[in-house]
Design an enzyme around this catalytic site. Structure first.
Site, PDB file in Angstrom:
ATOM      1  N   ARG A  45     -14.309  70.639  64.946  1.00 49.75           N
ATOM      2  CA  ARG A  45     -14.722  71.130  63.572  1.00 49.75           C
ATOM      3  C   ARG A  45     -15.922  72.145  63.857  1.00 49.75           C
ATOM      4  NH1 ARG A  45     -14.308  65.784  59.624  1.00 49.75           N
ATOM      5  NH2 ARG A  45     -12.314  65.266  59.911  1.00 49.75           N
ATOM      6  N   ASP A 154     -20.583  66.406  45.244  1.00 55.38           N
ATOM      7  CA  ASP A 154     -20.330  66.363  46.358  1.00 55.38           C
ATOM      8  C   ASP A 154     -21.215  67.168  47.398  1.00 55.38           C
ATOM      9  OD1 ASP A 154     -17.457  65.273  48.125  1.00 55.38           O
ATOM     10  OD2 ASP A 154     -18.641  66.938  49.284  1.00 55.38           O
TER      11      ASP A 154
END
Length: 286
Positions: A45, A154
């Protein structure tokens, strides 16, 4: 620390010291626990972020995210390390409870001049919040004319923006019941967009659950599903307490299939169904 990124051959794994620093930042910033065995995940990532920034190694990257100038990248790092997997009406039993138990008394309260607030905490790409909105509109088609709102938050600004767009491709809406899809979506340039009535109910905002919250509630229902699995026990307990503080008496909390909330006397919550919890209502109220 050793150099761990090479322009010619791609990125190698972060070493132990680099992993420890990445884990420290993730925990301090967002309460996320990254185990030492997650090196491959971190590598897959964050290597993309190093390439995007044209940085030579993880040391340079960590210097950046720890600097004042690197605060935006620090947020992107946390976004990269979080998993955003969702779909419409995921864990459908929660929406059955919302439809059959939670909303009917709320609708009655709203029609009598009251208000209702719902929160999708950890909303990912927005499917959860929009599923909540569709469930509301099924029961109360005129909800936009009343004081009912859904907050969707979020930590990842990219998924917040996706949710705010209210637009999804065919694959993402494939699991929605055809009747609901026909009723609540309209064509938008080859995509499927939530109708205006649904969009009027939901507001999307970036929010780190680990940081101070700008809103005080009270909320009537909170969905926080498959979020705290990334937190340690202490951080989870702190979050359950904070949710209890912003829930109205009798308020509901829905969590993920592998998550559990301590119940009374360890907390104010009582079990109210499968991964469903509730605060005790006021005396005389249902």
């Amino acid at each position: 620390m050793t150099t761990s990124f090479h322009h010619s051959g791609g990125a190698s794994m972060p070493d132990g010291a680099q992993m420890a620093e990445i884990a420290r930042i993730a925990y301090a910033e967002a309460g996320i626990v990254i185990a030492p065995g997650k090196t491959s995940m971190v590598q897959s990532r964050l290597a993309k972020r190093l390439r995007a920034l044209d940085l030579p190694d993880y040391d340079s990257y960590l210097v950046l995210v720890n600097s004042e100038a690197g605060q935006d990248e620090r947020r992107r790092m946390i976004s990269a390390l979080t998993t955003n997997v969702s779909h419409f009406f995921r864990e459908s039993h929660h929406f059955d409870t919302l439809r059959n138990e939670v909303l009917p008394p709320l609708v009655a309260k709203i029609r009598a001049g009251g208000r209702a607030r719902l929160w999708s905490a950890g909303c990912s790409n927005g499917q959860e919040a929009w599923s909540m909105a569709m469930t509301v509109l099924e029961l109360m088609p005129d909800a936009p004319e009343h004081d009912l709102r859904i907050l969707a938050t979020d930590i990842d600004p990219l998924v917040v923006e996706k949710g705010r767009s209210a637009t999804y491709d065919a694959q993402m809406v494939a699991g929605v019941d055809p009747a609901l899809r026909k009723r609540f979506f309209e064509a938008a340039g080859g995509q499927h967009q939530l109708i205006a009535a649904a969009q009027s109910l939901v507001s999307f905002h970036e929010l780190n659950l680990h940081a101070p919250w700008p809103m005080r509630g009270p909320f009537d229902v909170i969905f926080c599903r498959n979020v705290v699995i990334y937190f340690d026990a202490e951080t989870q307990d702190r979050l359950w307490h904070r949710f209890a503080e912003v829930l109205a008496p009798g308020g509901w909390l829905m969590v993920g299939h592998s998550e559990r909330v301590p119940v009374a006397p360890a907390s104010r919550f009582v079990t109210a169904g499968i991964t469903t919890y509730r605060l005790p209502p006021l005396a005389g109220n249902r």
